[in-house]
Design a protein around this motif. Structure first.
Motif, PDB file in Angstrom:
ATOM      1  N   ASN A   5     -30.319  39.452 -16.993  1.00 40.05           N
ATOM      2  CA  ASN A   5     -30.242  38.613 -15.779  1.00 40.05           C
ATOM      3  C   ASN A   5     -30.297  37.181 -15.985  1.00 40.05           C
ATOM      4  O   ASN A   5     -29.959  36.294 -15.377  1.00 40.05           O
ATOM      5  CB  ASN A   5     -31.186  38.756 -14.539  1.00 40.05           C
ATOM      6  N   GLN A   6     -30.755  36.913 -17.475  1.00 38.93           N
ATOM      7  CA  GLN A   6     -30.893  35.440 -17.864  1.00 38.93           C
ATOM      8  C   GLN A   6     -29.495  34.925 -18.097  1.00 38.93           C
ATOM      9  O   GLN A   6     -28.527  35.412 -18.538  1.00 38.93           O
ATOM     10  CB  GLN A   6     -31.766  35.234 -19.070  1.00 38.93           C
ATOM     11  N   THR A   7     -29.395  33.285 -17.705  1.00 31.00           N
ATOM     12  CA  THR A   7     -27.862  32.864 -17.944  1.00 31.00           C
ATOM     13  C   THR A   7     -27.865  32.331 -19.103  1.00 31.00           C
ATOM     14  O   THR A   7     -28.806  31.414 -19.693  1.00 31.00           O
ATOM     15  CB  THR A   7     -27.876  31.686 -16.762  1.00 31.00           C
ATOM     16  N   ILE A   8     -27.023  32.483 -19.993  1.00 33.97           N
ATOM     17  CA  ILE A   8     -27.055  32.095 -21.304  1.00 33.97           C
ATOM     18  C   ILE A   8     -26.483  30.589 -21.323  1.00 33.97           C
ATOM     19  O   ILE A   8     -25.279  30.604 -20.715  1.00 33.97           O
ATOM     20  CB  ILE A   8     -26.273  33.130 -22.193  1.00 33.97           C
ATOM     21  N   ALA A   9     -26.875  29.551 -21.837  1.00 31.98           N
ATOM     22  CA  ALA A   9     -26.203  28.471 -21.946  1.00 31.98           C
ATOM     23  C   ALA A   9     -25.047  28.173 -22.884  1.00 31.98           C
ATOM     24  O   ALA A   9     -25.199  28.621 -23.988  1.00 31.98           O
ATOM     25  CB  ALA A   9     -27.773  27.341 -22.523  1.00 31.98           C
ATOM     26  N   THR A  10     -24.166  27.840 -22.287  1.00 32.96           N
ATOM     27  CA  THR A  10     -22.852  27.530 -23.224  1.00 32.96           C
ATOM     28  C   THR A  10     -22.757  26.000 -23.491  1.00 32.96           C
ATOM     29  O   THR A  10     -21.680  25.757 -24.160  1.00 32.96           O
ATOM     30  CB  THR A  10     -21.446  28.272 -22.475  1.00 32.96           C
ATOM     31  N   GLU A  11     -23.509  25.302 -23.023  1.00 31.66           N
ATOM     32  CA  GLU A  11     -23.587  23.810 -23.339  1.00 31.66           C
ATOM     33  C   GLU A  11     -24.734  23.232 -23.180  1.00 31.66           C
ATOM     34  O   GLU A  11     -25.743  23.615 -22.699  1.00 31.66           O
ATOM     35  CB  GLU A  11     -22.645  23.039 -22.271  1.00 31.66           C
ATOM     36  N   PHE A  12     -24.945  21.996 -23.665  1.00 30.99           N
ATOM     37  CA  PHE A  12     -26.327  21.348 -23.518  1.00 30.99           C
ATOM     38  C   PHE A  12     -25.912  20.068 -22.741  1.00 30.99           C
ATOM     39  O   PHE A  12     -25.136  19.410 -22.873  1.00 30.99           O
ATOM     40  CB  PHE A  12     -26.991  21.236 -24.803  1.00 30.99           C
ATOM     41  N   LEU A  13     -27.157  19.336 -22.260  1.00 35.02           N
ATOM     42  CA  LEU A  13     -26.937  18.149 -21.524  1.00 35.02           C
ATOM     43  C   LEU A  13     -27.671  17.071 -22.205  1.00 35.02           C
ATOM     44  O   LEU A  13     -28.773  17.213 -22.530  1.00 35.02           O
ATOM     45  CB  LEU A  13     -27.362  18.038 -20.218  1.00 35.02           C
ATOM     46  N   LEU A  14     -27.112  16.093 -23.058  1.00 36.85           N
ATOM     47  CA  LEU A  14     -27.689  15.083 -23.753  1.00 36.85           C
ATOM     48  C   LEU A  14     -28.181  13.884 -22.905  1.00 36.85           C
ATOM     49  O   LEU A  14     -27.396  13.071 -22.318  1.00 36.85           O
ATOM     50  CB  LEU A  14     -26.814  14.549 -24.837  1.00 36.85           C
ATOM     51  N   LEU A  15     -29.443  13.999 -22.441  1.00 38.25           N
ATOM     52  CA  LEU A  15     -30.018  12.974 -21.458  1.00 38.25           C
ATOM     53  C   LEU A  15     -30.080  11.385 -22.039  1.00 38.25           C
ATOM     54  O   LEU A  15     -30.229  10.526 -21.251  1.00 38.25           O
ATOM     55  CB  LEU A  15     -31.325  13.494 -20.828  1.00 38.25           C
ATOM     56  N   GLY A  16     -29.980  11.360 -23.361  1.00 36.88           N
ATOM     57  CA  GLY A  16     -30.188   9.993 -23.900  1.00 36.88           C
ATOM     58  C   GLY A  16     -31.621   9.514 -23.654  1.00 36.88           C
ATOM     59  O   GLY A  16     -32.778  10.139 -23.360  1.00 36.88           O
TER      60      GLY A  16
END
Length: 315
Positions: A5-16
């Motif tokens: 049921n875990q959602t696999i990350a397909t992208e990342f967020l670069l917060l800077g």
């Protein structure tokens, strides 16, 4: 069942560095300025060395390679951060992130190897000046650059493959401006023990020898120089090493502070230190080597004068 049921990350967020729009504008301006100075400064060094036959020596061959690597090094991280800001996005795809990690590891290690090769070159020039041309043959110089390229690419490939086997779940916010391996590892919902062990062992095998080569080379240089009869001779010998030592201290000082501890303890201070050797060091290298080197300054003046003369002729 929970695993499925875990959602696999397909992208990342670069917060800077900041999530406030006013501060982001300032950071964007700084990064854009630094990147432009880095590219233009290192390109000038490469052009000056290429166009001046007096600089076709092992020392400047290695310097030209260092400038080339610095251009690539800064191009791995800064352009993506600038593009994200312009389009109003913080995302980076999984594939882009793994690609960034690969080239980041390649170029940071290549910088380390080139600095060690340059230290060895200074050792030969100062301690064995009569045998310099014999010891630093063109074939050896090419090998001293080519072999590190092979080692660094294999090292980067190993780390990237180990990173790819990990699972990244719903939490995908990276407190950084690029995909640094350590903060990415912190996001994994898999066991990162093998990655941490590999970082310490294999990473140590590729980073410690170049660092020790620098230490040993300068130990021999110092012991040799102190035997000179005059203070002027000592100053002249050490002046040829000043630029290189400045770059070494800046580069290794930041790296040792960031990567000599487990990925789980990565902090904001480490992010700032990372910015020093990924953004600041490639920018200041051309200035350090040109301002403290009469040959490079002379070649740059000739290059600029030649360009100005040609532009006046065509106008």
């Amino acid at each position: 069942m929970g695993r499925k049921n875990q959602t696999i990350a397909t992208e990342f967020l670069l917060l800077g560095f900041s999530e406030q729009s006013e501060q982001e504008e300032v950071v964007f301006g700084l990064f854009l300025g630094v990147y432009m100075v880095t590219i233009s400064g290192n390109l000038l060094i490469i052009l000056a060395i290429s166009c001046d036959s007096h600089l076709h020596t092992p020392m400047y061959f290695f310097l030209a390679n260092l400038s080339s690597v610095d251009i690539c090094f800064s191009s791995v991280t800064i352009p993506k951060a600038l593009v994200n800001h312009m389009v109003g996005s913080k995302s980076i795809s999984y594939t882009e992130c793994m690609t960034q990690i690969y080239f980041f590891i390649t170029f940071i290690n290549m910088d380390s190897f080139l600095l060690s090769v340059m230290a060895y070159d200074r050792y030969v020039a100062i301690c064995h000046p009569l045998h310099y041309t014999l010891m630093m043959r063109p074939r050896l110089c090419v090998l001293l650059v080519a072999i590190p390229w092979v080692i660094t690419n294999l090292h980067a490939l190993l780390h990237t493959l180990l990173m790819v086997r990990l699972t990244f779940c719903s939490h995908n916010a990276v407190h950084h401006f690029f995909c640094d391996p350590y903060p990415i590892l912190k996001l994994s919902c898999s066991d990162t023990f093998i990655n941490d062990v590999t970082a310490f062992t294999v990473g140590g095998l590729t980073s410690v020898p170049p660092f020790m080569c620098i230490i040993v080379s300068y130990a021999y240089i110092l012991s040799h120089v102190l035997k000179f009869p005059s203070i002027q001779g000592i100053r002249k010998a050490l002046s040829t090493c000043g630029s290189h030592l400045t770059v070494v201290c800046l580069f290794y000082g930041a790296i040792l502070g960031v990567y000599m501890h487990p990925s789980s303890t990565y902090s904001v201070q480490d992010m700032v230190a990372t910015a020093i050797f990924t953004v600041v060091t490639p920018m200041v290298n051309p200035f350090i080597y040109s301002l403290r080197n009469h040959d490079v300054k002379g070649a740059l003046k000739k290059l600029i004068f030649r360009r100005l003369s040609s532009s006046k002729f065509y106008s």
